[in-house]
Write an enzyme that holds these catalytic residues in place. Structure first.
Site, PDB file in Angstrom:
ATOM      1  N   SER A   1       1.021  -1.283  -0.051  1.00  0.00           N
ATOM      2  CA  SER A   1      -0.173   0.087  -0.161  1.00  0.00           C
ATOM      3  C   SER A   1       0.847   1.406  -0.117  1.00  0.00           C
ATOM      4  O   SER A   1       1.841   1.347   0.348  1.00  0.00           O
ATOM      5  CB  SER A   1      -0.969   0.064   1.311  1.00  0.00           C
ATOM      6  OG  SER A   1      -0.168   0.093   2.363  1.00  0.00           O
ATOM      7  N   CYS A   2       0.260   2.562  -0.340  1.00  0.00           N
ATOM      8  CA  CYS A   2       0.762   3.771  -0.170  1.00  0.00           C
ATOM      9  C   CYS A   2       1.890   3.956   0.828  1.00  0.00           C
ATOM     10  O   CYS A   2       1.601   3.670   1.765  1.00  0.00           O
ATOM     11  CB  CYS A   2      -0.207   4.777  -0.055  1.00  0.00           C
ATOM     12  SG  CYS A   2       0.350   6.467   0.135  1.00  0.00           S
ATOM     13  N   PRO A   3       2.960   4.386   0.434  1.00  0.00           N
ATOM     14  CA  PRO A   3       3.585   4.855  -0.671  1.00  0.00           C
ATOM     15  C   PRO A   3       4.114   4.105  -1.792  1.00  0.00           C
ATOM     16  O   PRO A   3       4.886   4.357  -2.659  1.00  0.00           O
ATOM     17  CB  PRO A   3       4.529   5.938  -0.327  1.00  0.00           C
ATOM     18  CG  PRO A   3       5.188   5.214   0.778  1.00  0.00           C
ATOM     19  CD  PRO A   3       4.128   4.633   1.318  1.00  0.00           C
ATOM     20  N   MET A   4       4.373   2.626  -1.276  1.00  0.00           N
ATOM     21  CA  MET A   4       5.174   1.802  -1.921  1.00  0.00           C
ATOM     22  C   MET A   4       4.844   1.669  -3.577  1.00  0.00           C
ATOM     23  O   MET A   4       5.797   1.447  -4.195  1.00  0.00           O
ATOM     24  CB  MET A   4       5.345   0.370  -1.301  1.00  0.00           C
ATOM     25  CG  MET A   4       5.915   0.578  -0.038  1.00  0.00           C
ATOM     26  SD  MET A   4       7.515   1.027  -0.222  1.00  0.00           S
ATOM     27  CE  MET A   4       8.315   0.869   1.229  1.00  0.00           C
TER      28      MET A   4
END
Lengths: 81, 193
Positions: free
Chosen positions: A17-20
């Site tokens: 999930s964000c920011p990956m």
């Protein structure tokens, strides 16, 4: 169903999930040549807006297509320069 | 050529040709200087990270790594409890406070009991794992990899009695408020978290 662009490489960020998804997309794009197309496969629904925003705000990349299928969010990003 | 088009000097007299030429040269030099300054059109962001609880450690690192993906120059200045984010050991054991947190599903009288912070932290940690949210360590790694400068405020490093070797490799030490201000003044985005 829109026709999908042909990808040079595929990046799997499923389950992340964000920011990956953005961070990994940027890293993968850096390793490609101009004209190459990266396919990013994500499960994060926020990636639809985030990848678009990132591509708009970043030089040398162009978002070609975004596809939503079977709970996957697939993005096609071309390295233009 | 009519003198009316000439820029008048302060005393209202029209400028002579030589004065105009000098003025043009001066302005050209000024423009050249400004163009050099603008030459680096990368956006810049400076974040000041002051908190070291599990929930407050995420926003600076998420924004920093994302901004780096945009190609921005990013500096995160860590001070006070924010230093714990850079502390290799402590960063893996950051806690969530149950007390005084109105979002916690328990009254403060209960939240003040021993063990409640650990319980709240375990709940949050489980959600982080289940959601595929990156760990603090992962975010530190990708931030440093992508060129984010993580700075540890020297004064608070000494105040908290931390050792430079306690921090992740790649963390910048020996910086103070003046450095932070300088970066903030040059930045397009400045955040205090």
């Amino acid at each position: 169903m829109s026709s999908k662009p042909t990808a040079t490489e595929t990046l799997d960020v499923k389950g992340q999930s964000c920011p990956m998804p953005i961070v990994k997309t940027k890293q993968a794009i850096d390793d490609l040549e101009a004209g190459d197309v990266l396919e990013v496969v994500a499960t994060d629904s926020g990636s639809m807006s985030d990848i678009r925003g990132w591509a708009d705000g970043t030089d040398g990349v162009e978002l070609l297509e975004q596809v939503e299928e079977d709970e996957l969010y697939i993005h096609y990003v071309e390295k233009t320069a | 050529m009519s003198t009316e088009t000439h820029t008048p000097t302060e005393d209202g007299e029209p400028m002579s040709e030589a004065e105009l030429e000098a003025r043009i040269a001066e302005l050209e030099e000024k423009i050249a200087g400004l163009e050099t300054e603008l030459g680096d059109d990368r956006k810049k962001m400076t974040i000041v990270a002051t908190k070291g609880s599990l929930d407050m450690a995420y926003p600076p690192l998420i924004l920093a790594s994302t901004a780096a993906a945009f190609g921005w120059e990013v500096i995160v200045f860590h001070t006070f409890w924010g230093l714990d984010i850079l502390h290799e050991e402590k960063s893996k054991k950051l806690k969530l406070s149950a007390l005084g947190n109105p979002n916690m599903p328990m009254p403060n009288a209960l939240a003040a009991l021993p063990g409640m912070d650990s319980m709240a932290t375990r709940m949050m940690q489980k959600r982080i794992d289940d959601n595929g949210t990156a760990t603090i360590e992962e975010l530190i790694d990708v931030s440093l990899e992508s060129g984010v400068e993580l700075q540890a405020c020297q004064m608070t490093v000494e105040l908290m009695e931390y050792d430079e070797d306690d921090f992740y490799e790649g963390v910048t030490t020996g910086v103070g408020a003046a450095t932070a201000l300088q970066h903030m003044a040059e930045s397009d985005v400045q955040l205090l978290i």
